[in-house]
Design a protein around this motif. Structure first.
Motif, short mmCIF file in Angstrom:
data_model
loop_
_atom_site.label_atom_id
_atom_site.label_comp_id
_atom_site.label_asym_id
_atom_site.label_seq_id
_atom_site.Cartn_x
_atom_site.Cartn_y
_atom_site.Cartn_z
N ARG A 66 31.16 0.98 1.22
CA ARG A 66 32.22 0.03 1.57
C ARG A 66 32.90 0.40 2.88
N GLN A 67 32.73 1.64 3.30
CA GLN A 67 33.30 2.11 4.56
C GLN A 67 32.42 3.24 5.08
N ASP A 68 32.66 3.66 6.32
CA ASP A 68 31.88 4.73 6.92
C ASP A 68 32.18 6.04 6.17
N VAL A 69 31.13 6.78 5.83
CA VAL A 69 31.26 8.09 5.21
C VAL A 69 30.52 9.07 6.10
N GLN A 70 31.25 10.06 6.61
CA GLN A 70 30.66 11.01 7.54
C GLN A 70 29.51 11.76 6.88
N ASN A 71 28.44 11.94 7.62
CA ASN A 71 27.22 12.63 7.19
C ASN A 71 26.48 11.90 6.07
N LEU A 72 26.82 10.62 5.82
CA LEU A 72 26.11 9.86 4.80
C LEU A 72 25.64 8.52 5.33
N GLY A 73 26.54 7.74 5.92
CA GLY A 73 26.14 6.44 6.44
C GLY A 73 27.32 5.62 6.88
N PHE A 74 27.02 4.39 7.31
CA PHE A 74 28.03 3.48 7.80
C PHE A 74 28.31 2.40 6.78
N LYS A 75 29.35 1.64 7.00
CA LYS A 75 29.73 0.55 6.11
C LYS A 75 28.54 -0.40 5.91
N ASP A 76 28.33 -0.84 4.69
CA ASP A 76 27.28 -1.77 4.29
C ASP A 76 25.88 -1.18 4.34
N ASP A 77 25.73 0.12 4.45
CA ASP A 77 24.43 0.76 4.33
C ASP A 77 24.12 0.97 2.85
N ILE A 78 22.84 0.87 2.51
CA ILE A 78 22.41 1.20 1.16
C ILE A 78 21.88 2.63 1.21
N VAL A 79 22.52 3.52 0.45
CA VAL A 79 22.16 4.93 0.48
C VAL A 79 21.78 5.40 -0.92
N THR A 80 20.98 6.45 -0.96
CA THR A 80 20.61 7.08 -2.22
C THR A 80 21.27 8.45 -2.27
N VAL A 81 22.07 8.67 -3.30
CA VAL A 81 22.77 9.95 -3.46
C VAL A 81 22.55 10.47 -4.87
N LYS A 82 22.91 11.72 -5.08
CA LYS A 82 22.81 12.29 -6.42
C LYS A 82 23.84 11.62 -7.32
N ASN A 83 23.53 11.55 -8.60
CA ASN A 83 24.37 10.85 -9.56
C ASN A 83 25.81 11.35 -9.58
N GLY A 84 25.98 12.66 -9.58
CA GLY A 84 27.33 13.23 -9.65
C GLY A 84 28.18 12.88 -8.44
N TYR A 85 27.58 12.95 -7.27
CA TYR A 85 28.31 12.62 -6.03
C TYR A 85 28.75 11.16 -6.04
N GLY A 86 27.87 10.29 -6.47
CA GLY A 86 28.22 8.87 -6.52
C GLY A 86 29.24 8.56 -7.60
N ARG A 87 29.00 9.06 -8.80
CA ARG A 87 29.84 8.74 -9.95
C ARG A 87 31.20 9.41 -9.89
N ASN A 88 31.26 10.65 -9.36
CA ASN A 88 32.50 11.42 -9.39
C ASN A 88 33.32 11.34 -8.11
N PHE A 89 32.70 10.96 -6.99
CA PHE A 89 33.47 10.93 -5.74
C PHE A 89 33.44 9.57 -5.05
N LEU A 90 32.25 9.09 -4.70
CA LEU A 90 32.17 7.89 -3.87
C LEU A 90 32.73 6.64 -4.56
N ILE A 91 32.34 6.40 -5.80
CA ILE A 91 32.80 5.19 -6.49
C ILE A 91 34.29 5.27 -6.83
N PRO A 92 34.80 6.37 -7.42
CA PRO A 92 36.24 6.41 -7.73
C PRO A 92 37.14 6.35 -6.49
N GLN A 93 36.69 6.92 -5.38
CA GLN A 93 37.49 6.91 -4.16
C GLN A 93 37.42 5.56 -3.45
N GLY A 94 36.54 4.67 -3.90
CA GLY A 94 36.42 3.35 -3.28
C GLY A 94 35.55 3.35 -2.04
N HIS A 95 34.78 4.42 -1.81
CA HIS A 95 33.90 4.49 -0.65
C HIS A 95 32.62 3.70 -0.85
#
Length: 147
Positions: A6-35
């Motif tokens: 939903r927004q730029d994340v340093q060392n991961l990608g830019f807004k509207d990019d489709i990225v593949t991350v580990k389950n814990g990183y996505g579930r515990n950080f990116l989604i709850p933070q609204g990234h």
């Protein structure tokens, strides 16, 4: 786990990019933070439609970023700092470079400048990210202040 940013994340990608991350990183950080949010098939279709509509506007933004890049290259950056010989009393950071650019007439946020911390006089370079496709390398010089 596939996510749409939903927004730029340093060392991961830019807004509207489709990225593949580990389950814990996505579930515990990116989604709850609204990234990011889950990249379901319907979400991917909506994203594709939005990107298609935004392509026209994007071309103008890239052209403006390239024009700003040329203007930044024309600015000669000299930063004066207190020093004992070649070693500085303190350090030069992105904040100092942003202030020098502001004196040159270009307002750039410091979070878009990457230079590292410099503790000696001399010539260095910094990169400025104006857009995901437009990154400018700026040369700057650190000069010892005359006491």
């Amino acid at each position: 786990m596939e996510l749409i940013l939903r927004q730029d994340v340093q060392n991961l990608g830019f807004k509207d990019d489709i990225v593949t991350v580990k389950n814990g990183y996505g579930r515990n950080f990116l989604i709850p933070q609204g990234h990011a949010h889950l990249a379901t098939s319907s979400a991917k279709k909506v994203l594709a439609e939005n990107l298609k509509q935004r392509a026209h506007k994007e071309a103008k933004v890239v052209a403006d970023a390239k024009a700003l890049a040329e203007a930044l290259k024309a600015i000669e950056i000299k930063i004066f700092a207190k020093a004992g010989g070649e070693k500085l009393f303190g350090s030069i950071t992105n904040i100092d470079i942003a202030e020098a650019l502001a004196k040159g007439g270009q307002q750039i946020e410091r979070k878009f400048i990457t230079s590292g911390i410099v503790k000696r006089t001399g010539k260095y370079n910094a990169s400025v990210r104006l857009h995901r496709d437009v990154i400018v390398e700026l040369d700057y010089e650190i000069v010892a202040e005359k006491a």
